[in-house]
Every structure is written in structure tokens, then in C-alpha cells.
Design a protein around this motif. Structure first.
Motif, mmCIF file in Angstrom:
data_model
loop_
_atom_site.group_PDB
_atom_site.id
_atom_site.type_symbol
_atom_site.label_atom_id
_atom_site.label_comp_id
_atom_site.label_asym_id
_atom_site.label_seq_id
_atom_site.Cartn_x
_atom_site.Cartn_y
_atom_site.Cartn_z
ATOM 1 N N HIS A 91 53.827 49.391 111.545
ATOM 2 C CA HIS A 91 55.242 49.506 111.918
ATOM 3 C C HIS A 91 56.107 49.677 110.677
ATOM 4 O O HIS A 91 57.056 50.482 110.663
ATOM 5 C CB HIS A 91 55.698 48.278 112.704
ATOM 6 C CG HIS A 91 57.166 48.295 113.019
ATOM 7 N ND1 HIS A 91 57.709 49.083 114.013
ATOM 8 C CD2 HIS A 91 58.227 47.648 112.428
ATOM 9 C CE1 HIS A 91 59.025 48.920 114.035
ATOM 10 N NE2 HIS A 91 59.360 48.056 113.087
ATOM 11 N N SER A 92 55.809 48.927 109.632
ATOM 12 C CA SER A 92 56.558 49.049 108.376
ATOM 13 C C SER A 92 56.383 50.443 107.778
ATOM 14 O O SER A 92 57.360 51.061 107.322
ATOM 15 C CB SER A 92 56.078 47.979 107.388
ATOM 16 O OG SER A 92 56.559 48.233 106.093
ATOM 17 N N TRP A 137 56.161 32.138 95.917
ATOM 18 C CA TRP A 137 57.398 32.839 96.286
ATOM 19 C C TRP A 137 57.129 33.761 97.471
ATOM 20 O O TRP A 137 56.279 34.654 97.400
ATOM 21 C CB TRP A 137 57.892 33.635 95.091
ATOM 22 C CG TRP A 137 59.258 34.231 95.253
ATOM 23 C CD1 TRP A 137 60.161 33.993 96.243
ATOM 24 C CD2 TRP A 137 59.888 35.166 94.369
ATOM 25 N NE1 TRP A 137 61.318 34.705 96.039
ATOM 26 C CE2 TRP A 137 61.175 35.428 94.894
ATOM 27 C CE3 TRP A 137 59.493 35.787 93.181
ATOM 28 C CZ2 TRP A 137 62.062 36.308 94.270
ATOM 29 C CZ3 TRP A 137 60.374 36.652 92.568
ATOM 30 C CH2 TRP A 137 61.646 36.908 93.092
ATOM 31 N N THR A 138 57.835 33.543 98.541
ATOM 32 C CA THR A 138 57.803 34.418 99.711
ATOM 33 C C THR A 138 59.243 34.691 100.143
ATOM 34 O O THR A 138 60.193 34.206 99.525
ATOM 35 C CB THR A 138 57.021 33.777 100.874
ATOM 36 O OG1 THR A 138 57.516 32.445 101.107
ATOM 37 C CG2 THR A 138 55.538 33.696 100.558
ATOM 38 N N SER A 141 49.776 39.426 101.698
ATOM 39 C CA SER A 141 50.875 38.473 101.790
ATOM 40 C C SER A 141 52.191 39.111 101.338
ATOM 41 O O SER A 141 53.228 38.973 102.009
ATOM 42 C CB SER A 141 50.563 37.244 100.933
ATOM 43 O OG SER A 141 51.612 36.305 100.980
ATOM 44 N N TRP A 142 52.152 39.824 100.222
ATOM 45 C CA TRP A 142 53.369 40.465 99.707
ATOM 46 C C TRP A 142 53.881 41.532 100.670
ATOM 47 O O TRP A 142 55.094 41.675 100.860
ATOM 48 C CB TRP A 142 53.078 41.054 98.337
ATOM 49 C CG TRP A 142 54.253 41.694 97.670
ATOM 50 C CD1 TRP A 142 55.294 41.061 97.041
ATOM 51 C CD2 TRP A 142 54.510 43.099 97.549
ATOM 52 N NE1 TRP A 142 56.187 41.983 96.543
ATOM 53 C CE2 TRP A 142 55.729 43.243 96.828
ATOM 54 C CE3 TRP A 142 53.835 44.242 97.966
ATOM 55 C CZ2 TRP A 142 56.270 44.489 96.538
ATOM 56 C CZ3 TRP A 142 54.370 45.482 97.669
ATOM 57 C CH2 TRP A 142 55.575 45.607 96.957
ATOM 58 N N LEU A 143 52.978 42.259 101.300
ATOM 59 C CA LEU A 143 53.386 43.311 102.232
ATOM 60 C C LEU A 143 54.051 42.742 103.485
ATOM 61 O O LEU A 143 54.920 43.387 104.081
ATOM 62 C CB LEU A 143 52.184 44.175 102.617
ATOM 63 C CG LEU A 143 51.717 45.149 101.535
ATOM 64 C CD1 LEU A 143 50.335 45.713 101.882
ATOM 65 C CD2 LEU A 143 52.721 46.287 101.343
ATOM 66 N N ILE A 144 53.664 41.541 103.880
ATOM 67 C CA ILE A 144 54.360 40.882 104.987
ATOM 68 C C ILE A 144 55.826 40.675 104.622
ATOM 69 O O ILE A 144 56.734 40.928 105.420
ATOM 70 C CB ILE A 144 53.682 39.548 105.340
ATOM 71 C CG1 ILE A 144 52.321 39.806 105.995
ATOM 72 C CG2 ILE A 144 54.566 38.710 106.265
ATOM 73 C CD1 ILE A 144 51.509 38.547 106.209
ATOM 74 N N ASP A 145 56.063 40.232 103.387
ATOM 75 C CA ASP A 145 57.448 40.035 102.950
ATOM 76 C C ASP A 145 58.186 41.365 102.837
ATOM 77 O O ASP A 145 59.383 41.446 103.134
ATOM 78 C CB ASP A 145 57.476 39.305 101.610
ATOM 79 C CG ASP A 145 57.017 37.863 101.730
ATOM 80 O OD1 ASP A 145 57.279 37.256 102.783
ATOM 81 O OD2 ASP A 145 56.399 37.349 100.783
ATOM 82 N N ALA A 151 62.633 50.504 102.784
ATOM 83 C CA ALA A 151 62.088 49.307 102.154
ATOM 84 C C ALA A 151 62.948 48.927 100.952
ATOM 85 O O ALA A 151 63.552 49.776 100.303
ATOM 86 C CB ALA A 151 60.648 49.552 101.721
ATOM 87 N N PRO A 152 63.005 47.639 100.636
ATOM 88 C CA PRO A 152 63.823 47.208 99.495
ATOM 89 C C PRO A 152 63.212 47.603 98.167
ATOM 90 O O PRO A 152 62.018 47.890 98.066
ATOM 91 C CB PRO A 152 63.877 45.691 99.652
ATOM 92 C CG PRO A 152 62.677 45.340 100.453
ATOM 93 C CD PRO A 152 62.393 46.512 101.338
ATOM 94 N N THR A 153 64.035 47.599 97.145
ATOM 95 C CA THR A 153 63.591 47.956 95.800
ATOM 96 C C THR A 153 62.823 46.820 95.149
ATOM 97 O O THR A 153 61.941 47.063 94.324
ATOM 98 C CB THR A 153 64.803 48.348 94.942
ATOM 99 O OG1 THR A 153 65.508 49.409 95.599
ATOM 100 C CG2 THR A 153 64.390 48.817 93.572
ATOM 101 N N VAL A 154 63.172 45.582 95.495
ATOM 102 C CA VAL A 154 62.396 44.430 95.034
ATOM 103 C C VAL A 154 62.020 43.588 96.245
ATOM 104 O O VAL A 154 62.780 43.468 97.208
ATOM 105 C CB VAL A 154 63.159 43.567 94.000
ATOM 106 C CG1 VAL A 154 63.422 44.349 92.737
ATOM 107 C CG2 VAL A 154 64.448 43.008 94.570
ATOM 108 N N VAL A 155 60.814 43.032 96.215
ATOM 109 C CA VAL A 155 60.295 42.168 97.278
ATOM 110 C C VAL A 155 59.704 40.929 96.628
ATOM 111 O O VAL A 155 58.837 41.046 95.762
ATOM 112 C CB VAL A 155 59.214 42.903 98.105
ATOM 113 C CG1 VAL A 155 58.571 41.948 99.117
ATOM 114 C CG2 VAL A 155 59.810 44.118 98.820
#
Length: 577
Positions: free
Chosen positions: A425-426, A49-50, A364-368, A379-383
């Protein structure tokens, strides 16, 4: 509604003298691929899942040994996976979050001894049908009717009468990139013991602990016999499965037998969070084992001591990580949710990095996270960003701060500055979104917050209504994120940013303590946050630590904190001596 899994097939000829062959493959949905009947890869939920709208990962396999000169066959089965399957807790609108059509993208590249090359790719020459997988969903389980199995499907002489030409699904190929994190794999098989059944006569089995995975069976019965496997984490007092906490997730696998031979059964394109399984069938169950799956991150840390309860407690933490690291860091593996809540990630990030080699997983998750981030809302509450809307979707304190806190946890654990460089940047965007929302008093205003979620004293119907003031927590996390960003800026040789965000952190911390110092020391969470996030002036730290210790002793060492306070209580006490 759920539909049967599509099966795609392609015949092709291979010239003599194969020197090497690689298969590049991914899917909209989940995929299983075979070449000449041999399974390619070992991930039950590939590609994982990405943030599918922007990024889809592909795998590359060496398949040289699977090929032969002459006729060859490649077969792929597709599942809904996270792409088209259920996501979230609203059964009325929880399907097709990313699209309605599943699809395969594959390219087989062959090199011959004479230097010539041959390529077989997904195109209009593939044929499509359905077979024994009648449905497969991550929440509900899979239905497999073995009477529909095509026994000759992997053979060149397969009868494809009635098959349809594969349809082409429009897709931006620029979204595809190589996998960087470990795939989901089987990580352990667990022996089970029988649970004394109540009078219903059903076979119930116990693994002795929770896992994320499925049940593997060997059974023998008659054609048309049905085998139903249900899953749960706990039992009711009468010995039946407790399924209420699953909410709408069916967590049920169902098989229909094709003949009287002994048959191995396991589901596809699904997993369950469970300790207990219940098997209902007229067939004879010959063997059972529980199969645990997880993102295959290598183990990094171990602990044991003379107290078996404490040792087991630690192992429970290890298994909690395994069960919730299924492609993304989820909140739970069992019910109709299983989302990448950022609050869970920031709370557990340092522990996760201690127990497992999770750098690639987090990277990988942080890229999403960065892809789904909003420059204004945070940032979103769920990624990956699905399901939530309205005020809860972005920028909640302690949740969106994962944009800063998780990269810092990864850096601290592994000493790799690249994660800070890649996420800078994030990280900066998140802190800037907080700074932009400060009012004239220099503090973040009242807003919708999850707060110290699940404070044990909060009303059951209001889990956000914690003892610790949500506005205090929002400003404390703002100060902490700004401080971590300043420290990252120093490491990345950005002196201007370091000065700017250090000043922000100092200013917000000072204002927060001036506003809420009396309130903070009234709770375990408030005191722990104040100490760990350096809100407390040096001359007051000993008194605040003593107050925290006293409050812990007053409740006989019980946890009196919610989501944001729990990870900080013991570190605060330890740092204070």
C-alpha cells in the motif's frame, strides 16, 4: 533545558516457589532497568526510535534468575532519548519533538510453582527522585555527578525520605507493540593509542577509525575531581580536536568523582561519532577503551583481497553502516542531525542488505515510513518524520522513492516476499502521488528537489545545483519506482496493477528520454541513471554506456556524481560490460 534523569523505584514482595518471571517494558524516552541491582537487558538506548506518535516498541525479558522470595526492588532510570532530546540542527527549537514528559511503562509477570500469578506494573505506588545523571542528551552528551549517587537504591531498606510519588503520564496503550528489529547494543570494544599532545597537556586518544559509541574509562582521583571527555572525527593541523563540523552538538561527557577510589566511568543515554577523544582531568586515567554501538544486525557478507587499501575501503563501508544504523538508518553519527534521511536509505539499501542481515531492521523502519507517509504529498524526506517542514518535507525525488526502492532491495537480498506484501500500500501510494502530479505533457513539473545532492561541482552554498537536471532525475525516478511497483504486483498476483504501472513506467521513461536524452549523456549521473533505470532504448544502450565510460576515463576514474548518481555509476558500467 536539559533536566536530571528521573529515577523510579518500586518495592514488592515475591511469594515462595517462583517458576518464571517476565518483564515487559518500554518508555517515552530511553530506559535502563535493574532488578535487585542486576541490569535488565543490554541495550544502552532502548526502546529505540520509532514514529512515537503512532508506534512504540516494547521489550520482553526473562528475569526469573533476578528475583528471590521475599523483598525485591525494581529501579528504572529514564533519559530524554529521541523522544524529548535534541533532534535536528536548530538549537532554539530542537527539543521535545514528541512530548515534554518522559515515562516508563513496565509490567512484571510472575508465575509460581502452584500455578498462581503475581503482577507488578507501573502505577502510583512507584516513587521518583533524581540521582547522579544530571543530564543526558544524544547530541550533547551526559553529565554524571557521582556525589549524587544513591548507593542503597537497589536495597529493600533504601531510605526514600524526600522521594515523590510517581506522576502518571497519559498515554494510548494501543500504540505499544513488540519489538521486531534488533536493539542497539555494544558491538565491539576497540583498543586505543595515545596521540602526541600539543602543549596544552590534554590526553588525546585515537581508535584508528571512526565509530559510533562512547569512551569507557577507569580513573582514580579525589572527591570533586572533574573528568571531561570530548569527541571528534578528525584533528586540526595543530593536533586539537576539529569540532566545527559538529555544529551545535557538544559531544562532551562530564563526570564528577565522589571519592578517591578507582572508578569506572561511561556515559548513559548518549553516543558520539568519533575517532579521537580528548580527556581533561586532574585525576589519573588508569584505563581507556572505545565502545562501538549499533543496531545489532548479524554480519552477512565479507570481502578481502590482496590489496590492503581495497580491503580497508570495504571495512570502512562496513563501519559506516554500523555507525549509521543506530535504531534508524541515519545520515551521520556525529553532528546535530542524525536523521533517517530516505535518500540515504534508498542509496545504501542494497549494500546494507549485502553486508548485514538487515531485513528486520528495514522492515521496522519501513513501517514508520508508511505511518508518516502522506497519500497526496508522498513519503517523507526523513523517517521518523521530524524537523523538516515546508516544501522539503515530502516527495523529493530519490528520497521519497525509498518507499518503493528499499522494500525492493530487501526482497532482492533475502527473497522474502512478505516485505513487499506488507509495504504494498505504501509503495502504491507513493507512485500514485507521483502520477497525480504529472502535467499534460505526461511529465512531472518543475518543483523543489534535492537533485543530485552534493555533486562535487555544485556550489558549496547550493548543494542541490547539480550538473544533472533535477527535473530529469525526478521523472527518471518516477519511471523506476513505477517499474518496481509493477514487478512487485506480478509477485503478489495483482495483474491489473502490474499492467497499469508497467504502462506508467514505459510512458514516463519514453517521455523522459525524448526530453532529456542529449542532456543525460553529458554527465556521469545522467548516463548512469538512464542505463540503470531502463530509460535508454535498446539500440542506444551501447552508445550511452560508451559515453559514460569515456566520461569516467576523462576524469581519471574520479567520482563526478552526487547523491543520486554515485550508487549507480559502477552498476551501470558493469551491466554494460
Amino acid at each position: 533545558a536539559q533536566a536530571p534523569s528521573p529515577v523510579l523505584r518500586r518495592d514488592f514482595e515475591v511469594h515462595d516457589g517462583i517458576a518464571g518471571a517476565r518483564l515487559h517494558v518500554t518508555a517515552l524516552g530511553s530506559y535502563r532497568v535493574r532488578i535487585n541491582g542486576t541490569e535488565v537487558g543490554d541495550s544502552p538506548l532502548a526502546p529505540g526510535w520509532t514514529a512515537y506518535r503512532h508506534r512504540l516498541t516494547a521489550d520482553t525479558y526473562d528475569v526469573t534468575s533476578m528475583l528471590r522470595a521475599g523483598p525485591n526492588v525494581i529501579v528504572a532510570t529514564l533519559g530524554d532519548g529521541w523522544y524529548r532530546g535534541r533532534l535536528g540542527w536548530n538549537p532554539g527549537r530542537d527539543r521535545c519533538q514528541y512530548g515534554r514528559d518522559v515515562g516508563l511503562i513496565a509490567q512484571l509477570e510472575l508465575t509460581h510453582d502452584d500455578g498462581s500469578r503475581q503482577q507488578i506494573a507501573t502505577d502510583r505506588e512507584w516513587l521518583a527522585t533524581t540521582a547522579e545523571v544530571r543530564s543526558a542528551d544524544l547530541y550533547d552528551g551526559s553529565v554524571i555527578d557521582l556525589r549524587e549517587r544513591r548507593v542503597d537504591i537497589d536495597l529493600p531498606e533504601c531510605d526514600t525520605t524526600g522521594w515523590q510519588p510517581a506522576a502518571v503520564v497519559p498515554f494510548d496503550m494501543d500504540r505499544i507493540e513488540p519489538r521486531m528489529a534488533e536493539p542497539v547494543r555494544v558491538v565491539e570494544t576497540i583498543p586505543v593509542r595515545r596521540v602526541p599532545p600539543p602543549e596544552d597537556g590534554l590526553l588525546r586518544l585515537d581508535a584508528g577509525q571512526n565509530i559510533a559509541g562512547y569512551v569507557r574509562l577507569r580513573v582514580q582521583g579525589a572527591r570533586g575531581d572533574v573528568v571531561t571527555v570530548r569527541h571528534a572525527e578528525v584533528l586540526e593541523p595543530d593536533g586539537s580536536l576539529h569540532t566545527r563540523s559538529l555544529r551545535s552538538a557538544k559531544a562532551t561527557d562530564r563526570y564528577v568523582l565522589a571519592d578517591g577510589r578507582a572508578t569506572d566511568l561511561e556515559p548513559v543515554f548518549t553516543f558520539h561519532g568519533f575517532r579521537y577523544a580528548e580527556i581533561e582531568t586532574a585525576a589519573t586515567v588508569l584505563a581507556v577503551e572505545f565502545v562501538a554501538i549499533s543496531s545489532d544486525t548479524p554480519r552477512r557478507g565479507w570481502f578481502e583481497c590482496s590489496d590492503p587499501v581495497l580491503t580497508r575501503f570495504h571495512e570502512n563501508v562496513v563501519w559506516s553502516q554500523r555507525d549509521n544504523f543506530v535504531s534508524v538508518p541515519t545520515d551521520c553519527p556525529q553532528r546535530d542531525e542524525r536523521l533517517g534521511w530516505t535518500g540515504d536509505a534508498q542509496a545504501f539499501g542494497p549494500t546494507a542488505c549485502t553486508l548485514f542481515e538487515a531485513k528486520a531492521f528495514w522492515s521496522s523502519w519501513l513501517i514508520d515510513l508508511a505511518i508518516d507517509q502522506d497519500d497526496v504529498l508522498g513519503a517523507p524526506t526523513v523517517v521518523p518524520d521530524v524537523v523538516l517542514d515546508g516544501g522539503s518535507r515530502f516527495g523529493r525525488a530519490g528520497w521519497s522513492d525509498a518507499a518503493v526502492m528499499v522494500p525492493w532491495a530487501v526482497y532482492e537480498a533475502y527473497g522474502d516476499i512478505e516485505v513487499l506484501r506488507r509495504q504494498y500500500h505504501s509503495m502504491k501510494s507513493h507512485v500514485d502521488s507521483l502520477v497525480a502530479r504529472r502535467h499534460d505533457d505526461g511529465l512531472l513539473p518543475e518543483s523543489m528537489q534535492f537533485g543530485d545532492w552534493l555533486d562535487p561541482d555544485a556550489p558549496a552554498e547550493k548543494p542541490w545545483d547539480s550538473k544533472a537536471d533535477s527535473r530529469f532525475l525526478a521523472n527518471a525516478f518516477c519511471a523506476h519506482s513505477a517499474n518496481l511497483l509493477a514487478r512487485a504486483a506480478v509477485l503478489l498476483d495483482r495483474p491489473d496493477d502490474a499492467r497499469e504501472y508497467r504502462a506508467v513506467a514505459t510512458d514516463v521513461a519514453g517521455r523522459t528520454w525524448a526530453e532529456w536524452s542529449e542532456h543525460a549523456v553529458e554527465t556521469q549521473t545522467g548516463s548512469a541513471v538512464a542505463l540503470c533505470f531502463d530509460l535508454v532504448p535498446a539500440q542506444e544502450r551501447a552508445a550511452v554506456a560508451a559515453s559514460l565510460a569515456r566520461r569516467v576515463r576523462e576524469v581519471d576514474g574520479r567520482v563526478a556524481t552526487g547523491f543520486l548518481g554515485t550508487p549507480l555509476g559502477m552498476p551501470a558500467l558493469a551491466q554494460a560490460g
